[in-house]
Design an enzyme around this catalytic site. Structure first.
Site, PDB file in Angstrom:
ATOM      1  N   LYS A  35       0.933  -1.319  -0.041  1.00 16.81           N
ATOM      2  CA  LYS A  35       0.199  -0.379  -0.232  1.00 16.81           C
ATOM      3  C   LYS A  35       0.751   1.536  -0.036  1.00 16.81           C
ATOM      4  O   LYS A  35       2.178   1.066   0.121  1.00 16.81           O
ATOM      5  CB  LYS A  35      -1.231   0.317   1.350  1.00 16.81           C
ATOM      6  CG  LYS A  35      -0.396  -0.113   2.672  1.00 16.81           C
ATOM      7  CD  LYS A  35      -1.225  -0.553   3.484  1.00 16.81           C
ATOM      8  CE  LYS A  35      -0.191  -0.349   4.978  1.00 16.81           C
ATOM      9  NZ  LYS A  35      -1.084   0.259   5.886  1.00 16.81           N
ATOM     10  N   TYR A 256      17.532  29.241   8.409  1.00 16.26           N
ATOM     11  CA  TYR A 256      16.094  30.286   8.831  1.00 16.26           C
ATOM     12  C   TYR A 256      15.836  30.240  10.485  1.00 16.26           C
ATOM     13  O   TYR A 256      16.442  29.518  11.237  1.00 16.26           O
ATOM     14  CB  TYR A 256      15.339  29.368   8.208  1.00 16.26           C
ATOM     15  CG  TYR A 256      14.221  29.639   7.079  1.00 16.26           C
ATOM     16  CD1 TYR A 256      13.989  30.898   6.395  1.00 16.26           C
ATOM     17  CD2 TYR A 256      13.829  29.116   6.359  1.00 16.26           C
ATOM     18  CE1 TYR A 256      13.625  31.010   5.459  1.00 16.26           C
ATOM     19  CE2 TYR A 256      14.067  29.151   4.836  1.00 16.26           C
ATOM     20  CZ  TYR A 256      13.790  30.195   4.671  1.00 16.26           C
ATOM     21  OH  TYR A 256      13.234  30.179   2.794  1.00 16.26           O
TER      22      TYR A 256
HETATM   23  C1  LIG Z   1      -4.360  -4.836   7.388  1.00 12.22           C
HETATM   24  C2  LIG Z   1      -2.267  -4.658   7.457  1.00 12.22           C
HETATM   25  N1  LIG Z   1      -1.594  -5.490   7.455  1.00 12.22           N
HETATM   26  C3  LIG Z   1      -0.477  -5.935   7.404  1.00 12.22           C
HETATM   27  C4  LIG Z   1       0.655  -4.646   7.141  1.00 12.22           C
HETATM   28  C5  LIG Z   1       1.958  -4.682   7.366  1.00 12.22           C
HETATM   29  O1  LIG Z   1       2.542  -3.861   8.420  1.00 12.22           O
HETATM   30  P1  LIG Z   1       4.217  -3.935   8.506  1.00 12.22           P
HETATM   31  O2  LIG Z   1       4.193  -2.533   7.715  1.00 12.22           O
HETATM   32  O3  LIG Z   1       4.289  -3.423   9.769  1.00 12.22           O
HETATM   33  O4  LIG Z   1       4.662  -4.767   8.507  1.00 12.22           O
HETATM   34  C6  LIG Z   1      -0.250  -3.235   7.943  1.00 12.22           C
HETATM   35  C7  LIG Z   1       0.773  -2.477   7.762  1.00 12.22           C
HETATM   36  O5  LIG Z   1      -0.163  -1.118   7.946  1.00 12.22           O
HETATM   37  C8  LIG Z   1      -1.913  -2.889   7.160  1.00 12.22           C
HETATM   38  O6  LIG Z   1      -2.637  -2.399   7.699  1.00 12.22           O
END
Ligand SMILES: Cc1ncc(COP(=O)(O)O)c(C=O)c1O
Length: 357
Positions: A35, A256
């Site tokens: 994602k 700054y």
């Molecule tokens: C539902 C879910 N599963 C898995 C993950 C993967 O987590 P990580 O990046 O901590 O391995 C996430 C990330 O936030 C998530 O929202």
């Protein structure tokens, strides 16, 4: 030669990290979490390097459509699921898998049955995160309702998310796991609990599917360790150059608000990298930066396009010299610590101005 900020990605490191996931969870299938543009690394490039993953997971329908239309034929799970009939229609059309976590979603499934369409569903149970998911008392109702939906393939998968697995001294993870196991006992369905921290620190959370995100990118989910100590290899390195070098006299200030005052005459370097590239503005004075491979401290405030470093220890440094902001020799986790944040936010925050090579 690239002038300005650029990020380098190491595909081999992605493959290595996926292999490490498999060595921790040899009996599980891997749903690679990609994602937010693969945690800022670039969705499509990461997907092609992770071709061996069993499935992919994104947060939103739009991300999944982008992946599918780019030619990805693997299962793609939408972790936030759908909120409207249009999104559900897209899930059906693009043959996406979806998480279901509310009664409203079950209603949408029933009210928008597409003849012949079948989708794979993960039922999410809230075991303590209090974000998405059915409360445990509603699980059995939701499970039965989903199984009664004409559009839903059987079996429905069972999923929960760990809230504090990065803290190995907190038994909350064990309590979440115990609750999940108790509620789902006796149901013949694929299960999924572990994120990166679960995978690495809580072997009991391994089940049919694991969902690693951050560790695939070579980054540690734990605040007290860097990925390389866990056998991971960093995937992203962030680079730029010195675009000016100048002498500063005692008493002069830099940047700054003049927040850094020179106490000993020195030379400073101006680096073409700022918060407009995604480098954290709140990185504190002293945050390490590599100039020609040597550590020098950040001084003054990070501005939109530039930052300044003290070159007292690098008298040879000159305009055009290479600068690394994070990478193998300078863990992004260390920079995150200096900016009082977590490495997730740094890699996700790289802006479109930064070239990826
Ligand atoms: C539902 C879910 N599963 C898995 C993950 C993967 O987590 P990580 O990046 O901590 O391995 C996430 C990330 O936030 C998530 O929202």
């Amino acid at each position: 030669m690239i002038v300005g900020a650029y990020a380098q990605l190491n595909d081999e490191a992605l493959r290595h990290n996926l292999a490490l996931v498999r060595s921790h969870a040899p009996h599980a299938k891997v749903m690679a979490v990609i994602k937010a543009n693969a945690y800022g690394h670039g969705l499509l490039r990461v997907v092609s390097a992770l071709a061996d993953a069993d499935a992919f997971a994104v947060a939103r329908v739009d991300e999944a459509i982008r992946l599918r239309t780019a030619g990805c034929t693997k299962a793609i799970t939408v972790l936030e699921g759908f909120s409207t009939a249009e999104q559900l229609a897209a899930i059906v059309h693009y043959q996406l898998d979806t998480v279901v976590h509310t009664v409203e979603q079950i209603r949408l499934l029933n009210n928008n049955a597409h003849p012949q369409a079948r989708i794979t569903v993960w039922l999410k149970i809230d075991t303590g995160m209090n974000r998405l998911g059915f409360k445990v008392n509603d699980f059995s109702m939701a499970y039965q309702a989903l199984n009664g939906c004409a559009m839903v393939k059987h079996p429905v998968g069972l999923m929960t998310h760990l809230a504090n697995a990065d803290d190995s001294s907190d038994d909350f993870t064990l309590r979440q796991m115990a609750l999940f196991n108790k509620v789902t006992q006796g149901y013949l369905a694929p299960r999924s609990l572990a994120n990166s921290a679960g995978l690495l620190a809580w072997p009991a959370t391994l089940s049919d599917w694991v969902r690693p995100g951050i560790m695939l990118y070579g980054i540690s989910p734990f605040s007290d360790r860097v990925g390389q100590t866990l056998g991971l290899q960093p995937v992203m390195s962030l680079h730029s150059q010195l675009i000016a070098v100048k002498s500063i006299a005692v008493g002069e200030t830099v940047g700054y608000a003049g927040s850094w005052r020179c106490e000993q005459a020195t030379r400073i370097g101006v680096v073409a990298m700022g918060y407009g590239d995604g480098y954290p503005r709140c990185a504190k004075v002293g945050t390490p930066v590599l100039v020609n491979g040597y550590r020098v401290p950040l001084i003054g405030r990070v501005s939109m396009d530039m930052m300044t470093v003290d070159l007292a220890s690098q008298p040879q440094a000159k305009m055009g010299d290479p600068v690394m902001l994070w990478g193998k020799a300078l863990p992004v986790e260390e920079i995150a610590g200096c900016a009082n944040t977590i490495a997730y936010t740094l890699v996700c925050g790289i802006t479109p101005r930064v070239q990826f090579v």
